[in-house]
Enzyme design. Structure first.
Site, PDB file in Angstrom:
ATOM      1  N   GLN A  80       4.255  11.265  -8.245  1.00 48.47           N
ATOM      2  CA  GLN A  80       3.777  12.326  -7.345  1.00 48.47           C
ATOM      3  C   GLN A  80       4.951  13.143  -6.803  1.00 48.47           C
ATOM      4  O   GLN A  80       4.896  14.368  -6.728  1.00 48.47           O
ATOM      5  CB  GLN A  80       3.011  11.731  -6.145  1.00 48.47           C
ATOM      6  CG  GLN A  80       1.845  10.833  -6.500  1.00 48.47           C
ATOM      7  CD  GLN A  80       0.764  11.529  -7.300  1.00 48.47           C
ATOM      8  OE1 GLN A  80       0.496  12.711  -7.091  1.00 48.47           O
ATOM      9  NE2 GLN A  80       0.160  10.807  -8.225  1.00 48.47           N
ATOM     10  N   ARG A 103      -6.661  11.724  -7.086  1.00 46.08           N
ATOM     11  CA  ARG A 103      -5.455  11.568  -6.274  1.00 46.08           C
ATOM     12  C   ARG A 103      -5.736  11.811  -4.796  1.00 46.08           C
ATOM     13  O   ARG A 103      -5.232  11.091  -3.934  1.00 46.08           O
ATOM     14  CB  ARG A 103      -4.361  12.520  -6.782  1.00 46.08           C
ATOM     15  CG  ARG A 103      -3.741  11.987  -8.030  1.00 46.08           C
ATOM     16  CD  ARG A 103      -2.773  12.925  -8.725  1.00 46.08           C
ATOM     17  NE  ARG A 103      -2.235  12.212  -9.889  1.00 46.08           N
ATOM     18  CZ  ARG A 103      -1.311  12.676 -10.709  1.00 46.08           C
ATOM     19  NH1 ARG A 103      -0.802  13.892 -10.522  1.00 46.08           N
ATOM     20  NH2 ARG A 103      -0.884  11.954 -11.727  1.00 46.08           N
ATOM     21  N   TYR A 132      -1.622   3.418  -8.426  1.00 45.84           N
ATOM     22  CA  TYR A 132      -2.515   4.015  -9.440  1.00 45.84           C
ATOM     23  C   TYR A 132      -2.761   5.517  -9.254  1.00 45.84           C
ATOM     24  O   TYR A 132      -2.361   6.091  -8.275  1.00 45.84           O
ATOM     25  CB  TYR A 132      -3.787   3.204  -9.657  1.00 45.84           C
ATOM     26  CG  TYR A 132      -4.803   3.003  -8.549  1.00 45.84           C
ATOM     27  CD1 TYR A 132      -4.794   3.699  -7.358  1.00 45.84           C
ATOM     28  CD2 TYR A 132      -5.830   2.077  -8.752  1.00 45.84           C
ATOM     29  CE1 TYR A 132      -5.768   3.477  -6.406  1.00 45.84           C
ATOM     30  CE2 TYR A 132      -6.808   1.853  -7.794  1.00 45.84           C
ATOM     31  CZ  TYR A 132      -6.774   2.559  -6.626  1.00 45.84           C
ATOM     32  OH  TYR A 132      -7.729   2.353  -5.693  1.00 45.84           O
ATOM     33  N   GLU A 133      -3.351   6.112 -10.264  1.00 47.04           N
ATOM     34  CA  GLU A 133      -3.486   7.587 -10.342  1.00 47.04           C
ATOM     35  C   GLU A 133      -2.137   8.285 -10.278  1.00 47.04           C
ATOM     36  O   GLU A 133      -2.002   9.352  -9.664  1.00 47.04           O
ATOM     37  CB  GLU A 133      -4.374   8.133  -9.211  1.00 47.04           C
ATOM     38  CG  GLU A 133      -5.776   7.607  -9.161  1.00 47.04           C
ATOM     39  CD  GLU A 133      -6.543   7.764 -10.462  1.00 47.04           C
ATOM     40  OE1 GLU A 133      -6.194   8.645 -11.255  1.00 47.04           O
ATOM     41  OE2 GLU A 133      -7.477   6.978 -10.674  1.00 47.04           O
ATOM     42  N   GLY A 134      -1.157   7.712 -10.918  1.00 45.80           N
ATOM     43  CA  GLY A 134       0.205   8.261 -10.853  1.00 45.80           C
ATOM     44  C   GLY A 134       0.938   7.621  -9.699  1.00 45.80           C
ATOM     45  O   GLY A 134       0.553   7.805  -8.539  1.00 45.80           O
TER      46      GLY A 134
END
Lengths: 593, 593
Positions: free
Chosen positions: B447, B296, B440-442
């Site tokens: 977040q 992240r 992406y990555e959440g």
């Protein structure tokens, strides 16, 4: 999977309930726009957009246009047939003057149809869209002979029209145009030069293409004052309207670009092509502005229309996709997870889009209605005011709607998560297509400068002061209406911010023009917010009066409340930025960047 | 034409003058980070990024990755050779523990290098980037045997690593994972299932690929509590480290996507592939989070890095392109028009980018420095606070930097006018590549929810209160410094807004979780602005102390003033939106959208 359905209920709400166009039967062209006729047009138009144009949207993106060695250009599969259906259906003629073979309906009805085309297939819609703009310029500036020869075929879009402004060394600054026009003994001109980024410059949709080309007559004044406008047909046209010889203009290449692949963006080479002067010598910009103003409203509408397309698919996705559970407890116990529409942040993305879109639609249609009034109202005062509004608000519609429309498209993509980034869901195409709208027909920065530098000051600020006084009148007339209070107070407060920004500009923009330039972007956005607040207040009033008749009205009010509570707070930030003046922007030397 | 030059002067300013990492020689790995060493690394790294990676950026976009019928994947021309150079140069080892063959340098130095890679070629950078994340997860959760066998080769990036989370039915909600793991008598597992959107799932860069795969052990608990993490090598590895048989996993297809075409986004099929448990059974998420947190920060950095790339090219364009004249009189009389950098609205676009980028760089490096302190500081209190900050700020770095980075990339494109929309100028690729970072990555929404739902409340709000008190301390220590007053007051006022938002959340977010969800996006943005204001105040202080030595410091101050005057006003709008609560978002029924 991706879809488009024309938002007919909302269009009818604006046309029939807010603008109440059926009550203007005293205006030419409005006599017959009964609710039934309007509904029939919207239904048929929506069907055409959904069934004929939308299925070609992804096809157009993937195939793009292809130029052959003989300089011909093939549009994507299905485009020629769809175009044929469009012309046969008489759609381009909706609001055209009956003298040119049109149906003479109001411009504001045509705008609703144009929105559908633009939502369903923006790249396709540019072909008839620019043709209509070129037709308008011809009507505004052309001789009777040119009008008679080219007008009807362009009005019906049997022949396409293009606008040729940009050259490699000039986009915004048209004073730098190098394309030359050499007068011929027969009164025509030989046009020589290269134009770039010509949308629809070549295609396989129409038997002829009528280029409107800005060029400099040899020996004329330098700069923008020496630019003239010419009509340059792809094929010469005989006295009887027959197609003759090929003219000396051709497509030298296609631009590779981010989106709108279905529209051929051409390099156009003019090699001594025969051109006909449109309007007066050296006064080409005046006529071109007719076309550009029309086109600018159209581009604003494109921003809105792509937002609508994106929003519909985002709403579907939010209802269908299950992922995670509601923060306030399980909502769909029979499913492995809840649909993501239960999540407030997903709602935020949808509501941001919905509140913008519905406000912006009303604003665009309202502005288009001013165009009808400007030409058709019997009272001179009404015509003057509408004309003022058109001039003042065109840059706002263009820049605000494309900026926010692109934002909406991005929220719709975002809502799809990873799917939004993949081709198959169609969202990324919308973002790529929509991206051009903040740029072409004058970048949004140029629109903002037009607003603060030209439109505000015109006639001593007459247009903006009438806007303020119309808003004040609405506020005064509705004070005390408790159900409407949120909307009236919201409008009052954003209008006060806009007024403060306007005063600041009047005091500081003239003494240092850079102050005007520095504040232009935020001032335009503040104007856009105020305009939408004004529309929302009017829509809320209508919705309140009909509350209970249909869930539609409650929904309209809820969406409007979101607009006031969640979008209007941006106004204060824009005002603060308007008032910083130019210093923070201009402090650095150019080489410090 | 497009270019990338590493912003070494600014990196040195942050590392050496603001963070002063050379003064932490008491920390392991910091002993040798003299200004000379850091400068040498930045110079060499910048050269590699500019000369090896950047020239492949457009190539990667145009060629993309190609999968053959045998399920192998070819990366774009030049990628394998550049990857080889990367490994041979030892770059992936910069901050790796010497036990694993690394150089043991601070994480914060590695971050500067990673920024360069990501600016020069984001799609390429994902291969070593995810490898580093997978390596970290292995270090955090793997057995000594797994670490010894796979660690060194992954550390050097000789073998690549991937993370396999998403399945068609689940992205954010990993509790829905269906991939199965069946225990075998020898202690391994047979992994069966399909994973999608696996970056670098297959490629021709490395001799082996080590997949970290989330799967559900047969018979384990349902939902997220039954998810375990497995290491699944593409090729089995012998006791001596030799490459053995092909494992039963393969790439079933490549995703067609909007950007990052140089990175292979794979459907991965596991058909009874041999996997090794990493960490405890059913506790896979814990280890995966190590990787995801690392990733992240990396994604936040991608947002920043693409903004930097876009900005450099926008600045060049603004200096080179001549169009129109300055509003305050001709500036370049020897040219047909002035360079567009004379126009205030062009400046606005550049300054918005510059002020964000420099603040965000400082924020990212400062956060990365917390990662060093968290692991290496001798004082427990320092370790605890740094660990708190890492947890609190990771979602802010990820979401704020990618959101604003994408905005910056769009301004850079916009500044180019029509050229921005064409392929040849490279701007549209940046926008398309950067678009994935908010997802992406959440997703950024996830977040924001992580921030308000988990990070704020952790340990009774300890992290956020320490942040406030650090800011207060800075303000108190610098009150009365007149030259710094603008920055201190700006910081004080945005911090007050953030504090008010925090209090509102604490009072209203617990009683109705939807209130927290509804405000999460704006709260995160308010946090991002406050963090950047804190960074700018610190940078301004340093710059004031060195003013006069180099024009750099004056420029830094001017950029900081722009940040305070033109970006901080957004804070009030975010606060107003935080405080509306959930009602405006949740009023409508799902079918009203």
């Amino acid at each position: 999977m991706p879809r488009y359905d024309a938002p007919i209920r909302d269009m009818r709400f604006i046309l029939q309930e807010v603008l109440q166009i059926q009550n203007y039967s005293n205006l030419p062209g409005f006599e017959e726009v009964t609710p039934d006729l309007v509904s029939a047009i919207l239904e048929e138009g929506g069907k055409f957009a959904k069934e004929v144009l939308y299925p070609l949207n992804a096809v157009g993106d993937r195939q793009g246009c292809v130029r052959s060695d003989d300089a011909s250009v093939k549009t994507p599969d299905g485009f020629p047939d769809a175009y044929k259906q469009l012309v046969e259906g008489g759609w381009p003629l909706l609001s055209v003057d009956p003298e040119m073979g049109g149906q003479g309906l109001p411009h504001v009805v045509n705008i609703a149809w144009t929105e559908m085309v633009s939502s369903a297939n923006m790249a396709f819609g540019m072909y008839p869209g620019l043709t209509h703009g070129a037709f308008q310029a011809l009507m505004a500036g052309g001789s009777d002979e040119l009008k008679a020869k080219y007008g009807p075929k362009m009005a019906s879009a049997e022949w396409a029209g293009t606008m040729n402004l940009t050259e490699p060394q000039c986009g915004t600054d048209l004073g730098l145009i190098k394309t030359k026009a050499v007068p011929q003994p027969d009164g025509t001109y030989k046009i020589t030069g290269q134009k770039i980024w010509i949308s629809g410059g070549e295609q396989d949709l129409t038997e002829n293409i009528i280029h409107l080309v800005l060029a400099r007559i040899e020996g004329g004044p330098e700069g923008i004052k020496g630019i003239s406008l010419f009509l340059v047909p792809k094929y010469m046209v005989g006295e009887d309207g027959s197609i003759g010889e090929r003219n000396a203009c051709s497509c030298g290449g296609l631009e590779e670009k981010m989106g709108i692949h279905g529209n051929a963006t051409c390099v156009m080479n003019y090699d001594g092509a025969t051109g006909f002067l449109v309007g007066e010598e050296h006064k080409g910009m005046r006529t071109m502005f007719v076309m550009m103003n029309e086109a600018r409203l159209g581009v604003g509408l494109q921003g809105l229309s792509q937002a609508e397309l994106a929003y519909q698919n985002a709403a579907d996705f939010a209802r269908d996709r299950v992922q995670g559970r509601s923060l306030t407890g399980v909502k769909s116990p029979d499913q492995p997870a809840d649909p993501i529409i239960v999540h407030p942040d997903v709602r935020r993305m949808l509501m941001d889009q919905k509140a913008f879109i519905e406000g912006a639609r009303c604003f665009t249609y309202w502005t288009a209605f001013q165009a009808d009034l400007q030409h058709k109202a019997p009272e001179e005062g009404v015509r003057e005011k509408s004309s003022d509004y058109m001039a003042l608000l065109t840059p706002v519609v263009k820049a605000y709607l494309t900026h926010k429309g692109y934002e909406c498209a991005n929220w719709a993509l975002q809502l799809h998560g990873g799917s939004g980034f993949t081709r198959e869901w169609g969202m990324e195409q919308i973002v790529r297509d929509c991206r051009i709208t903040t740029i072409y027909e004058g970048t949004n920065g140029v629109q903002a400068l037009d607003l603060v530098g030209r439109k505000l000051a015109a006639n001593g600020g007459r247009a903006v002061f009438s806007f303020f006084s119309d808003v004040d009148e609405f506020v005064a007339a509705n004070e005390g209406n408790e159900e409407l209070a949120l909307f009236v107070e919201g409008l009052q407060s954003i209008k006060a911010e806009l007024q403060e920004g306007t005063m600041w500009l009047m005091q500081n923009g003239m003494s240092d023009f850079n102050n005007a330039g520095a504040s232009s972007h935020d001032y335009l956005h503040l104007f856009g917010l105020t305009a939408l607040a004004y529309m929302w207040a009017q829509m809320a009033k209508v919705a309140l009066e009909s509350k209970g008749k249909e869930p539609f009205y409650e929904q309209k009010l809820a969406t409007g409340r979101y607009f006031v509570e969640r979008l209007l707070p941006d106004g204060a930030a824009h005002l603060a930025k308007v008032k910083t003046g130019a210093a923070p922007l201009m402090d650095l030397e150019a080489d410090a960047f």
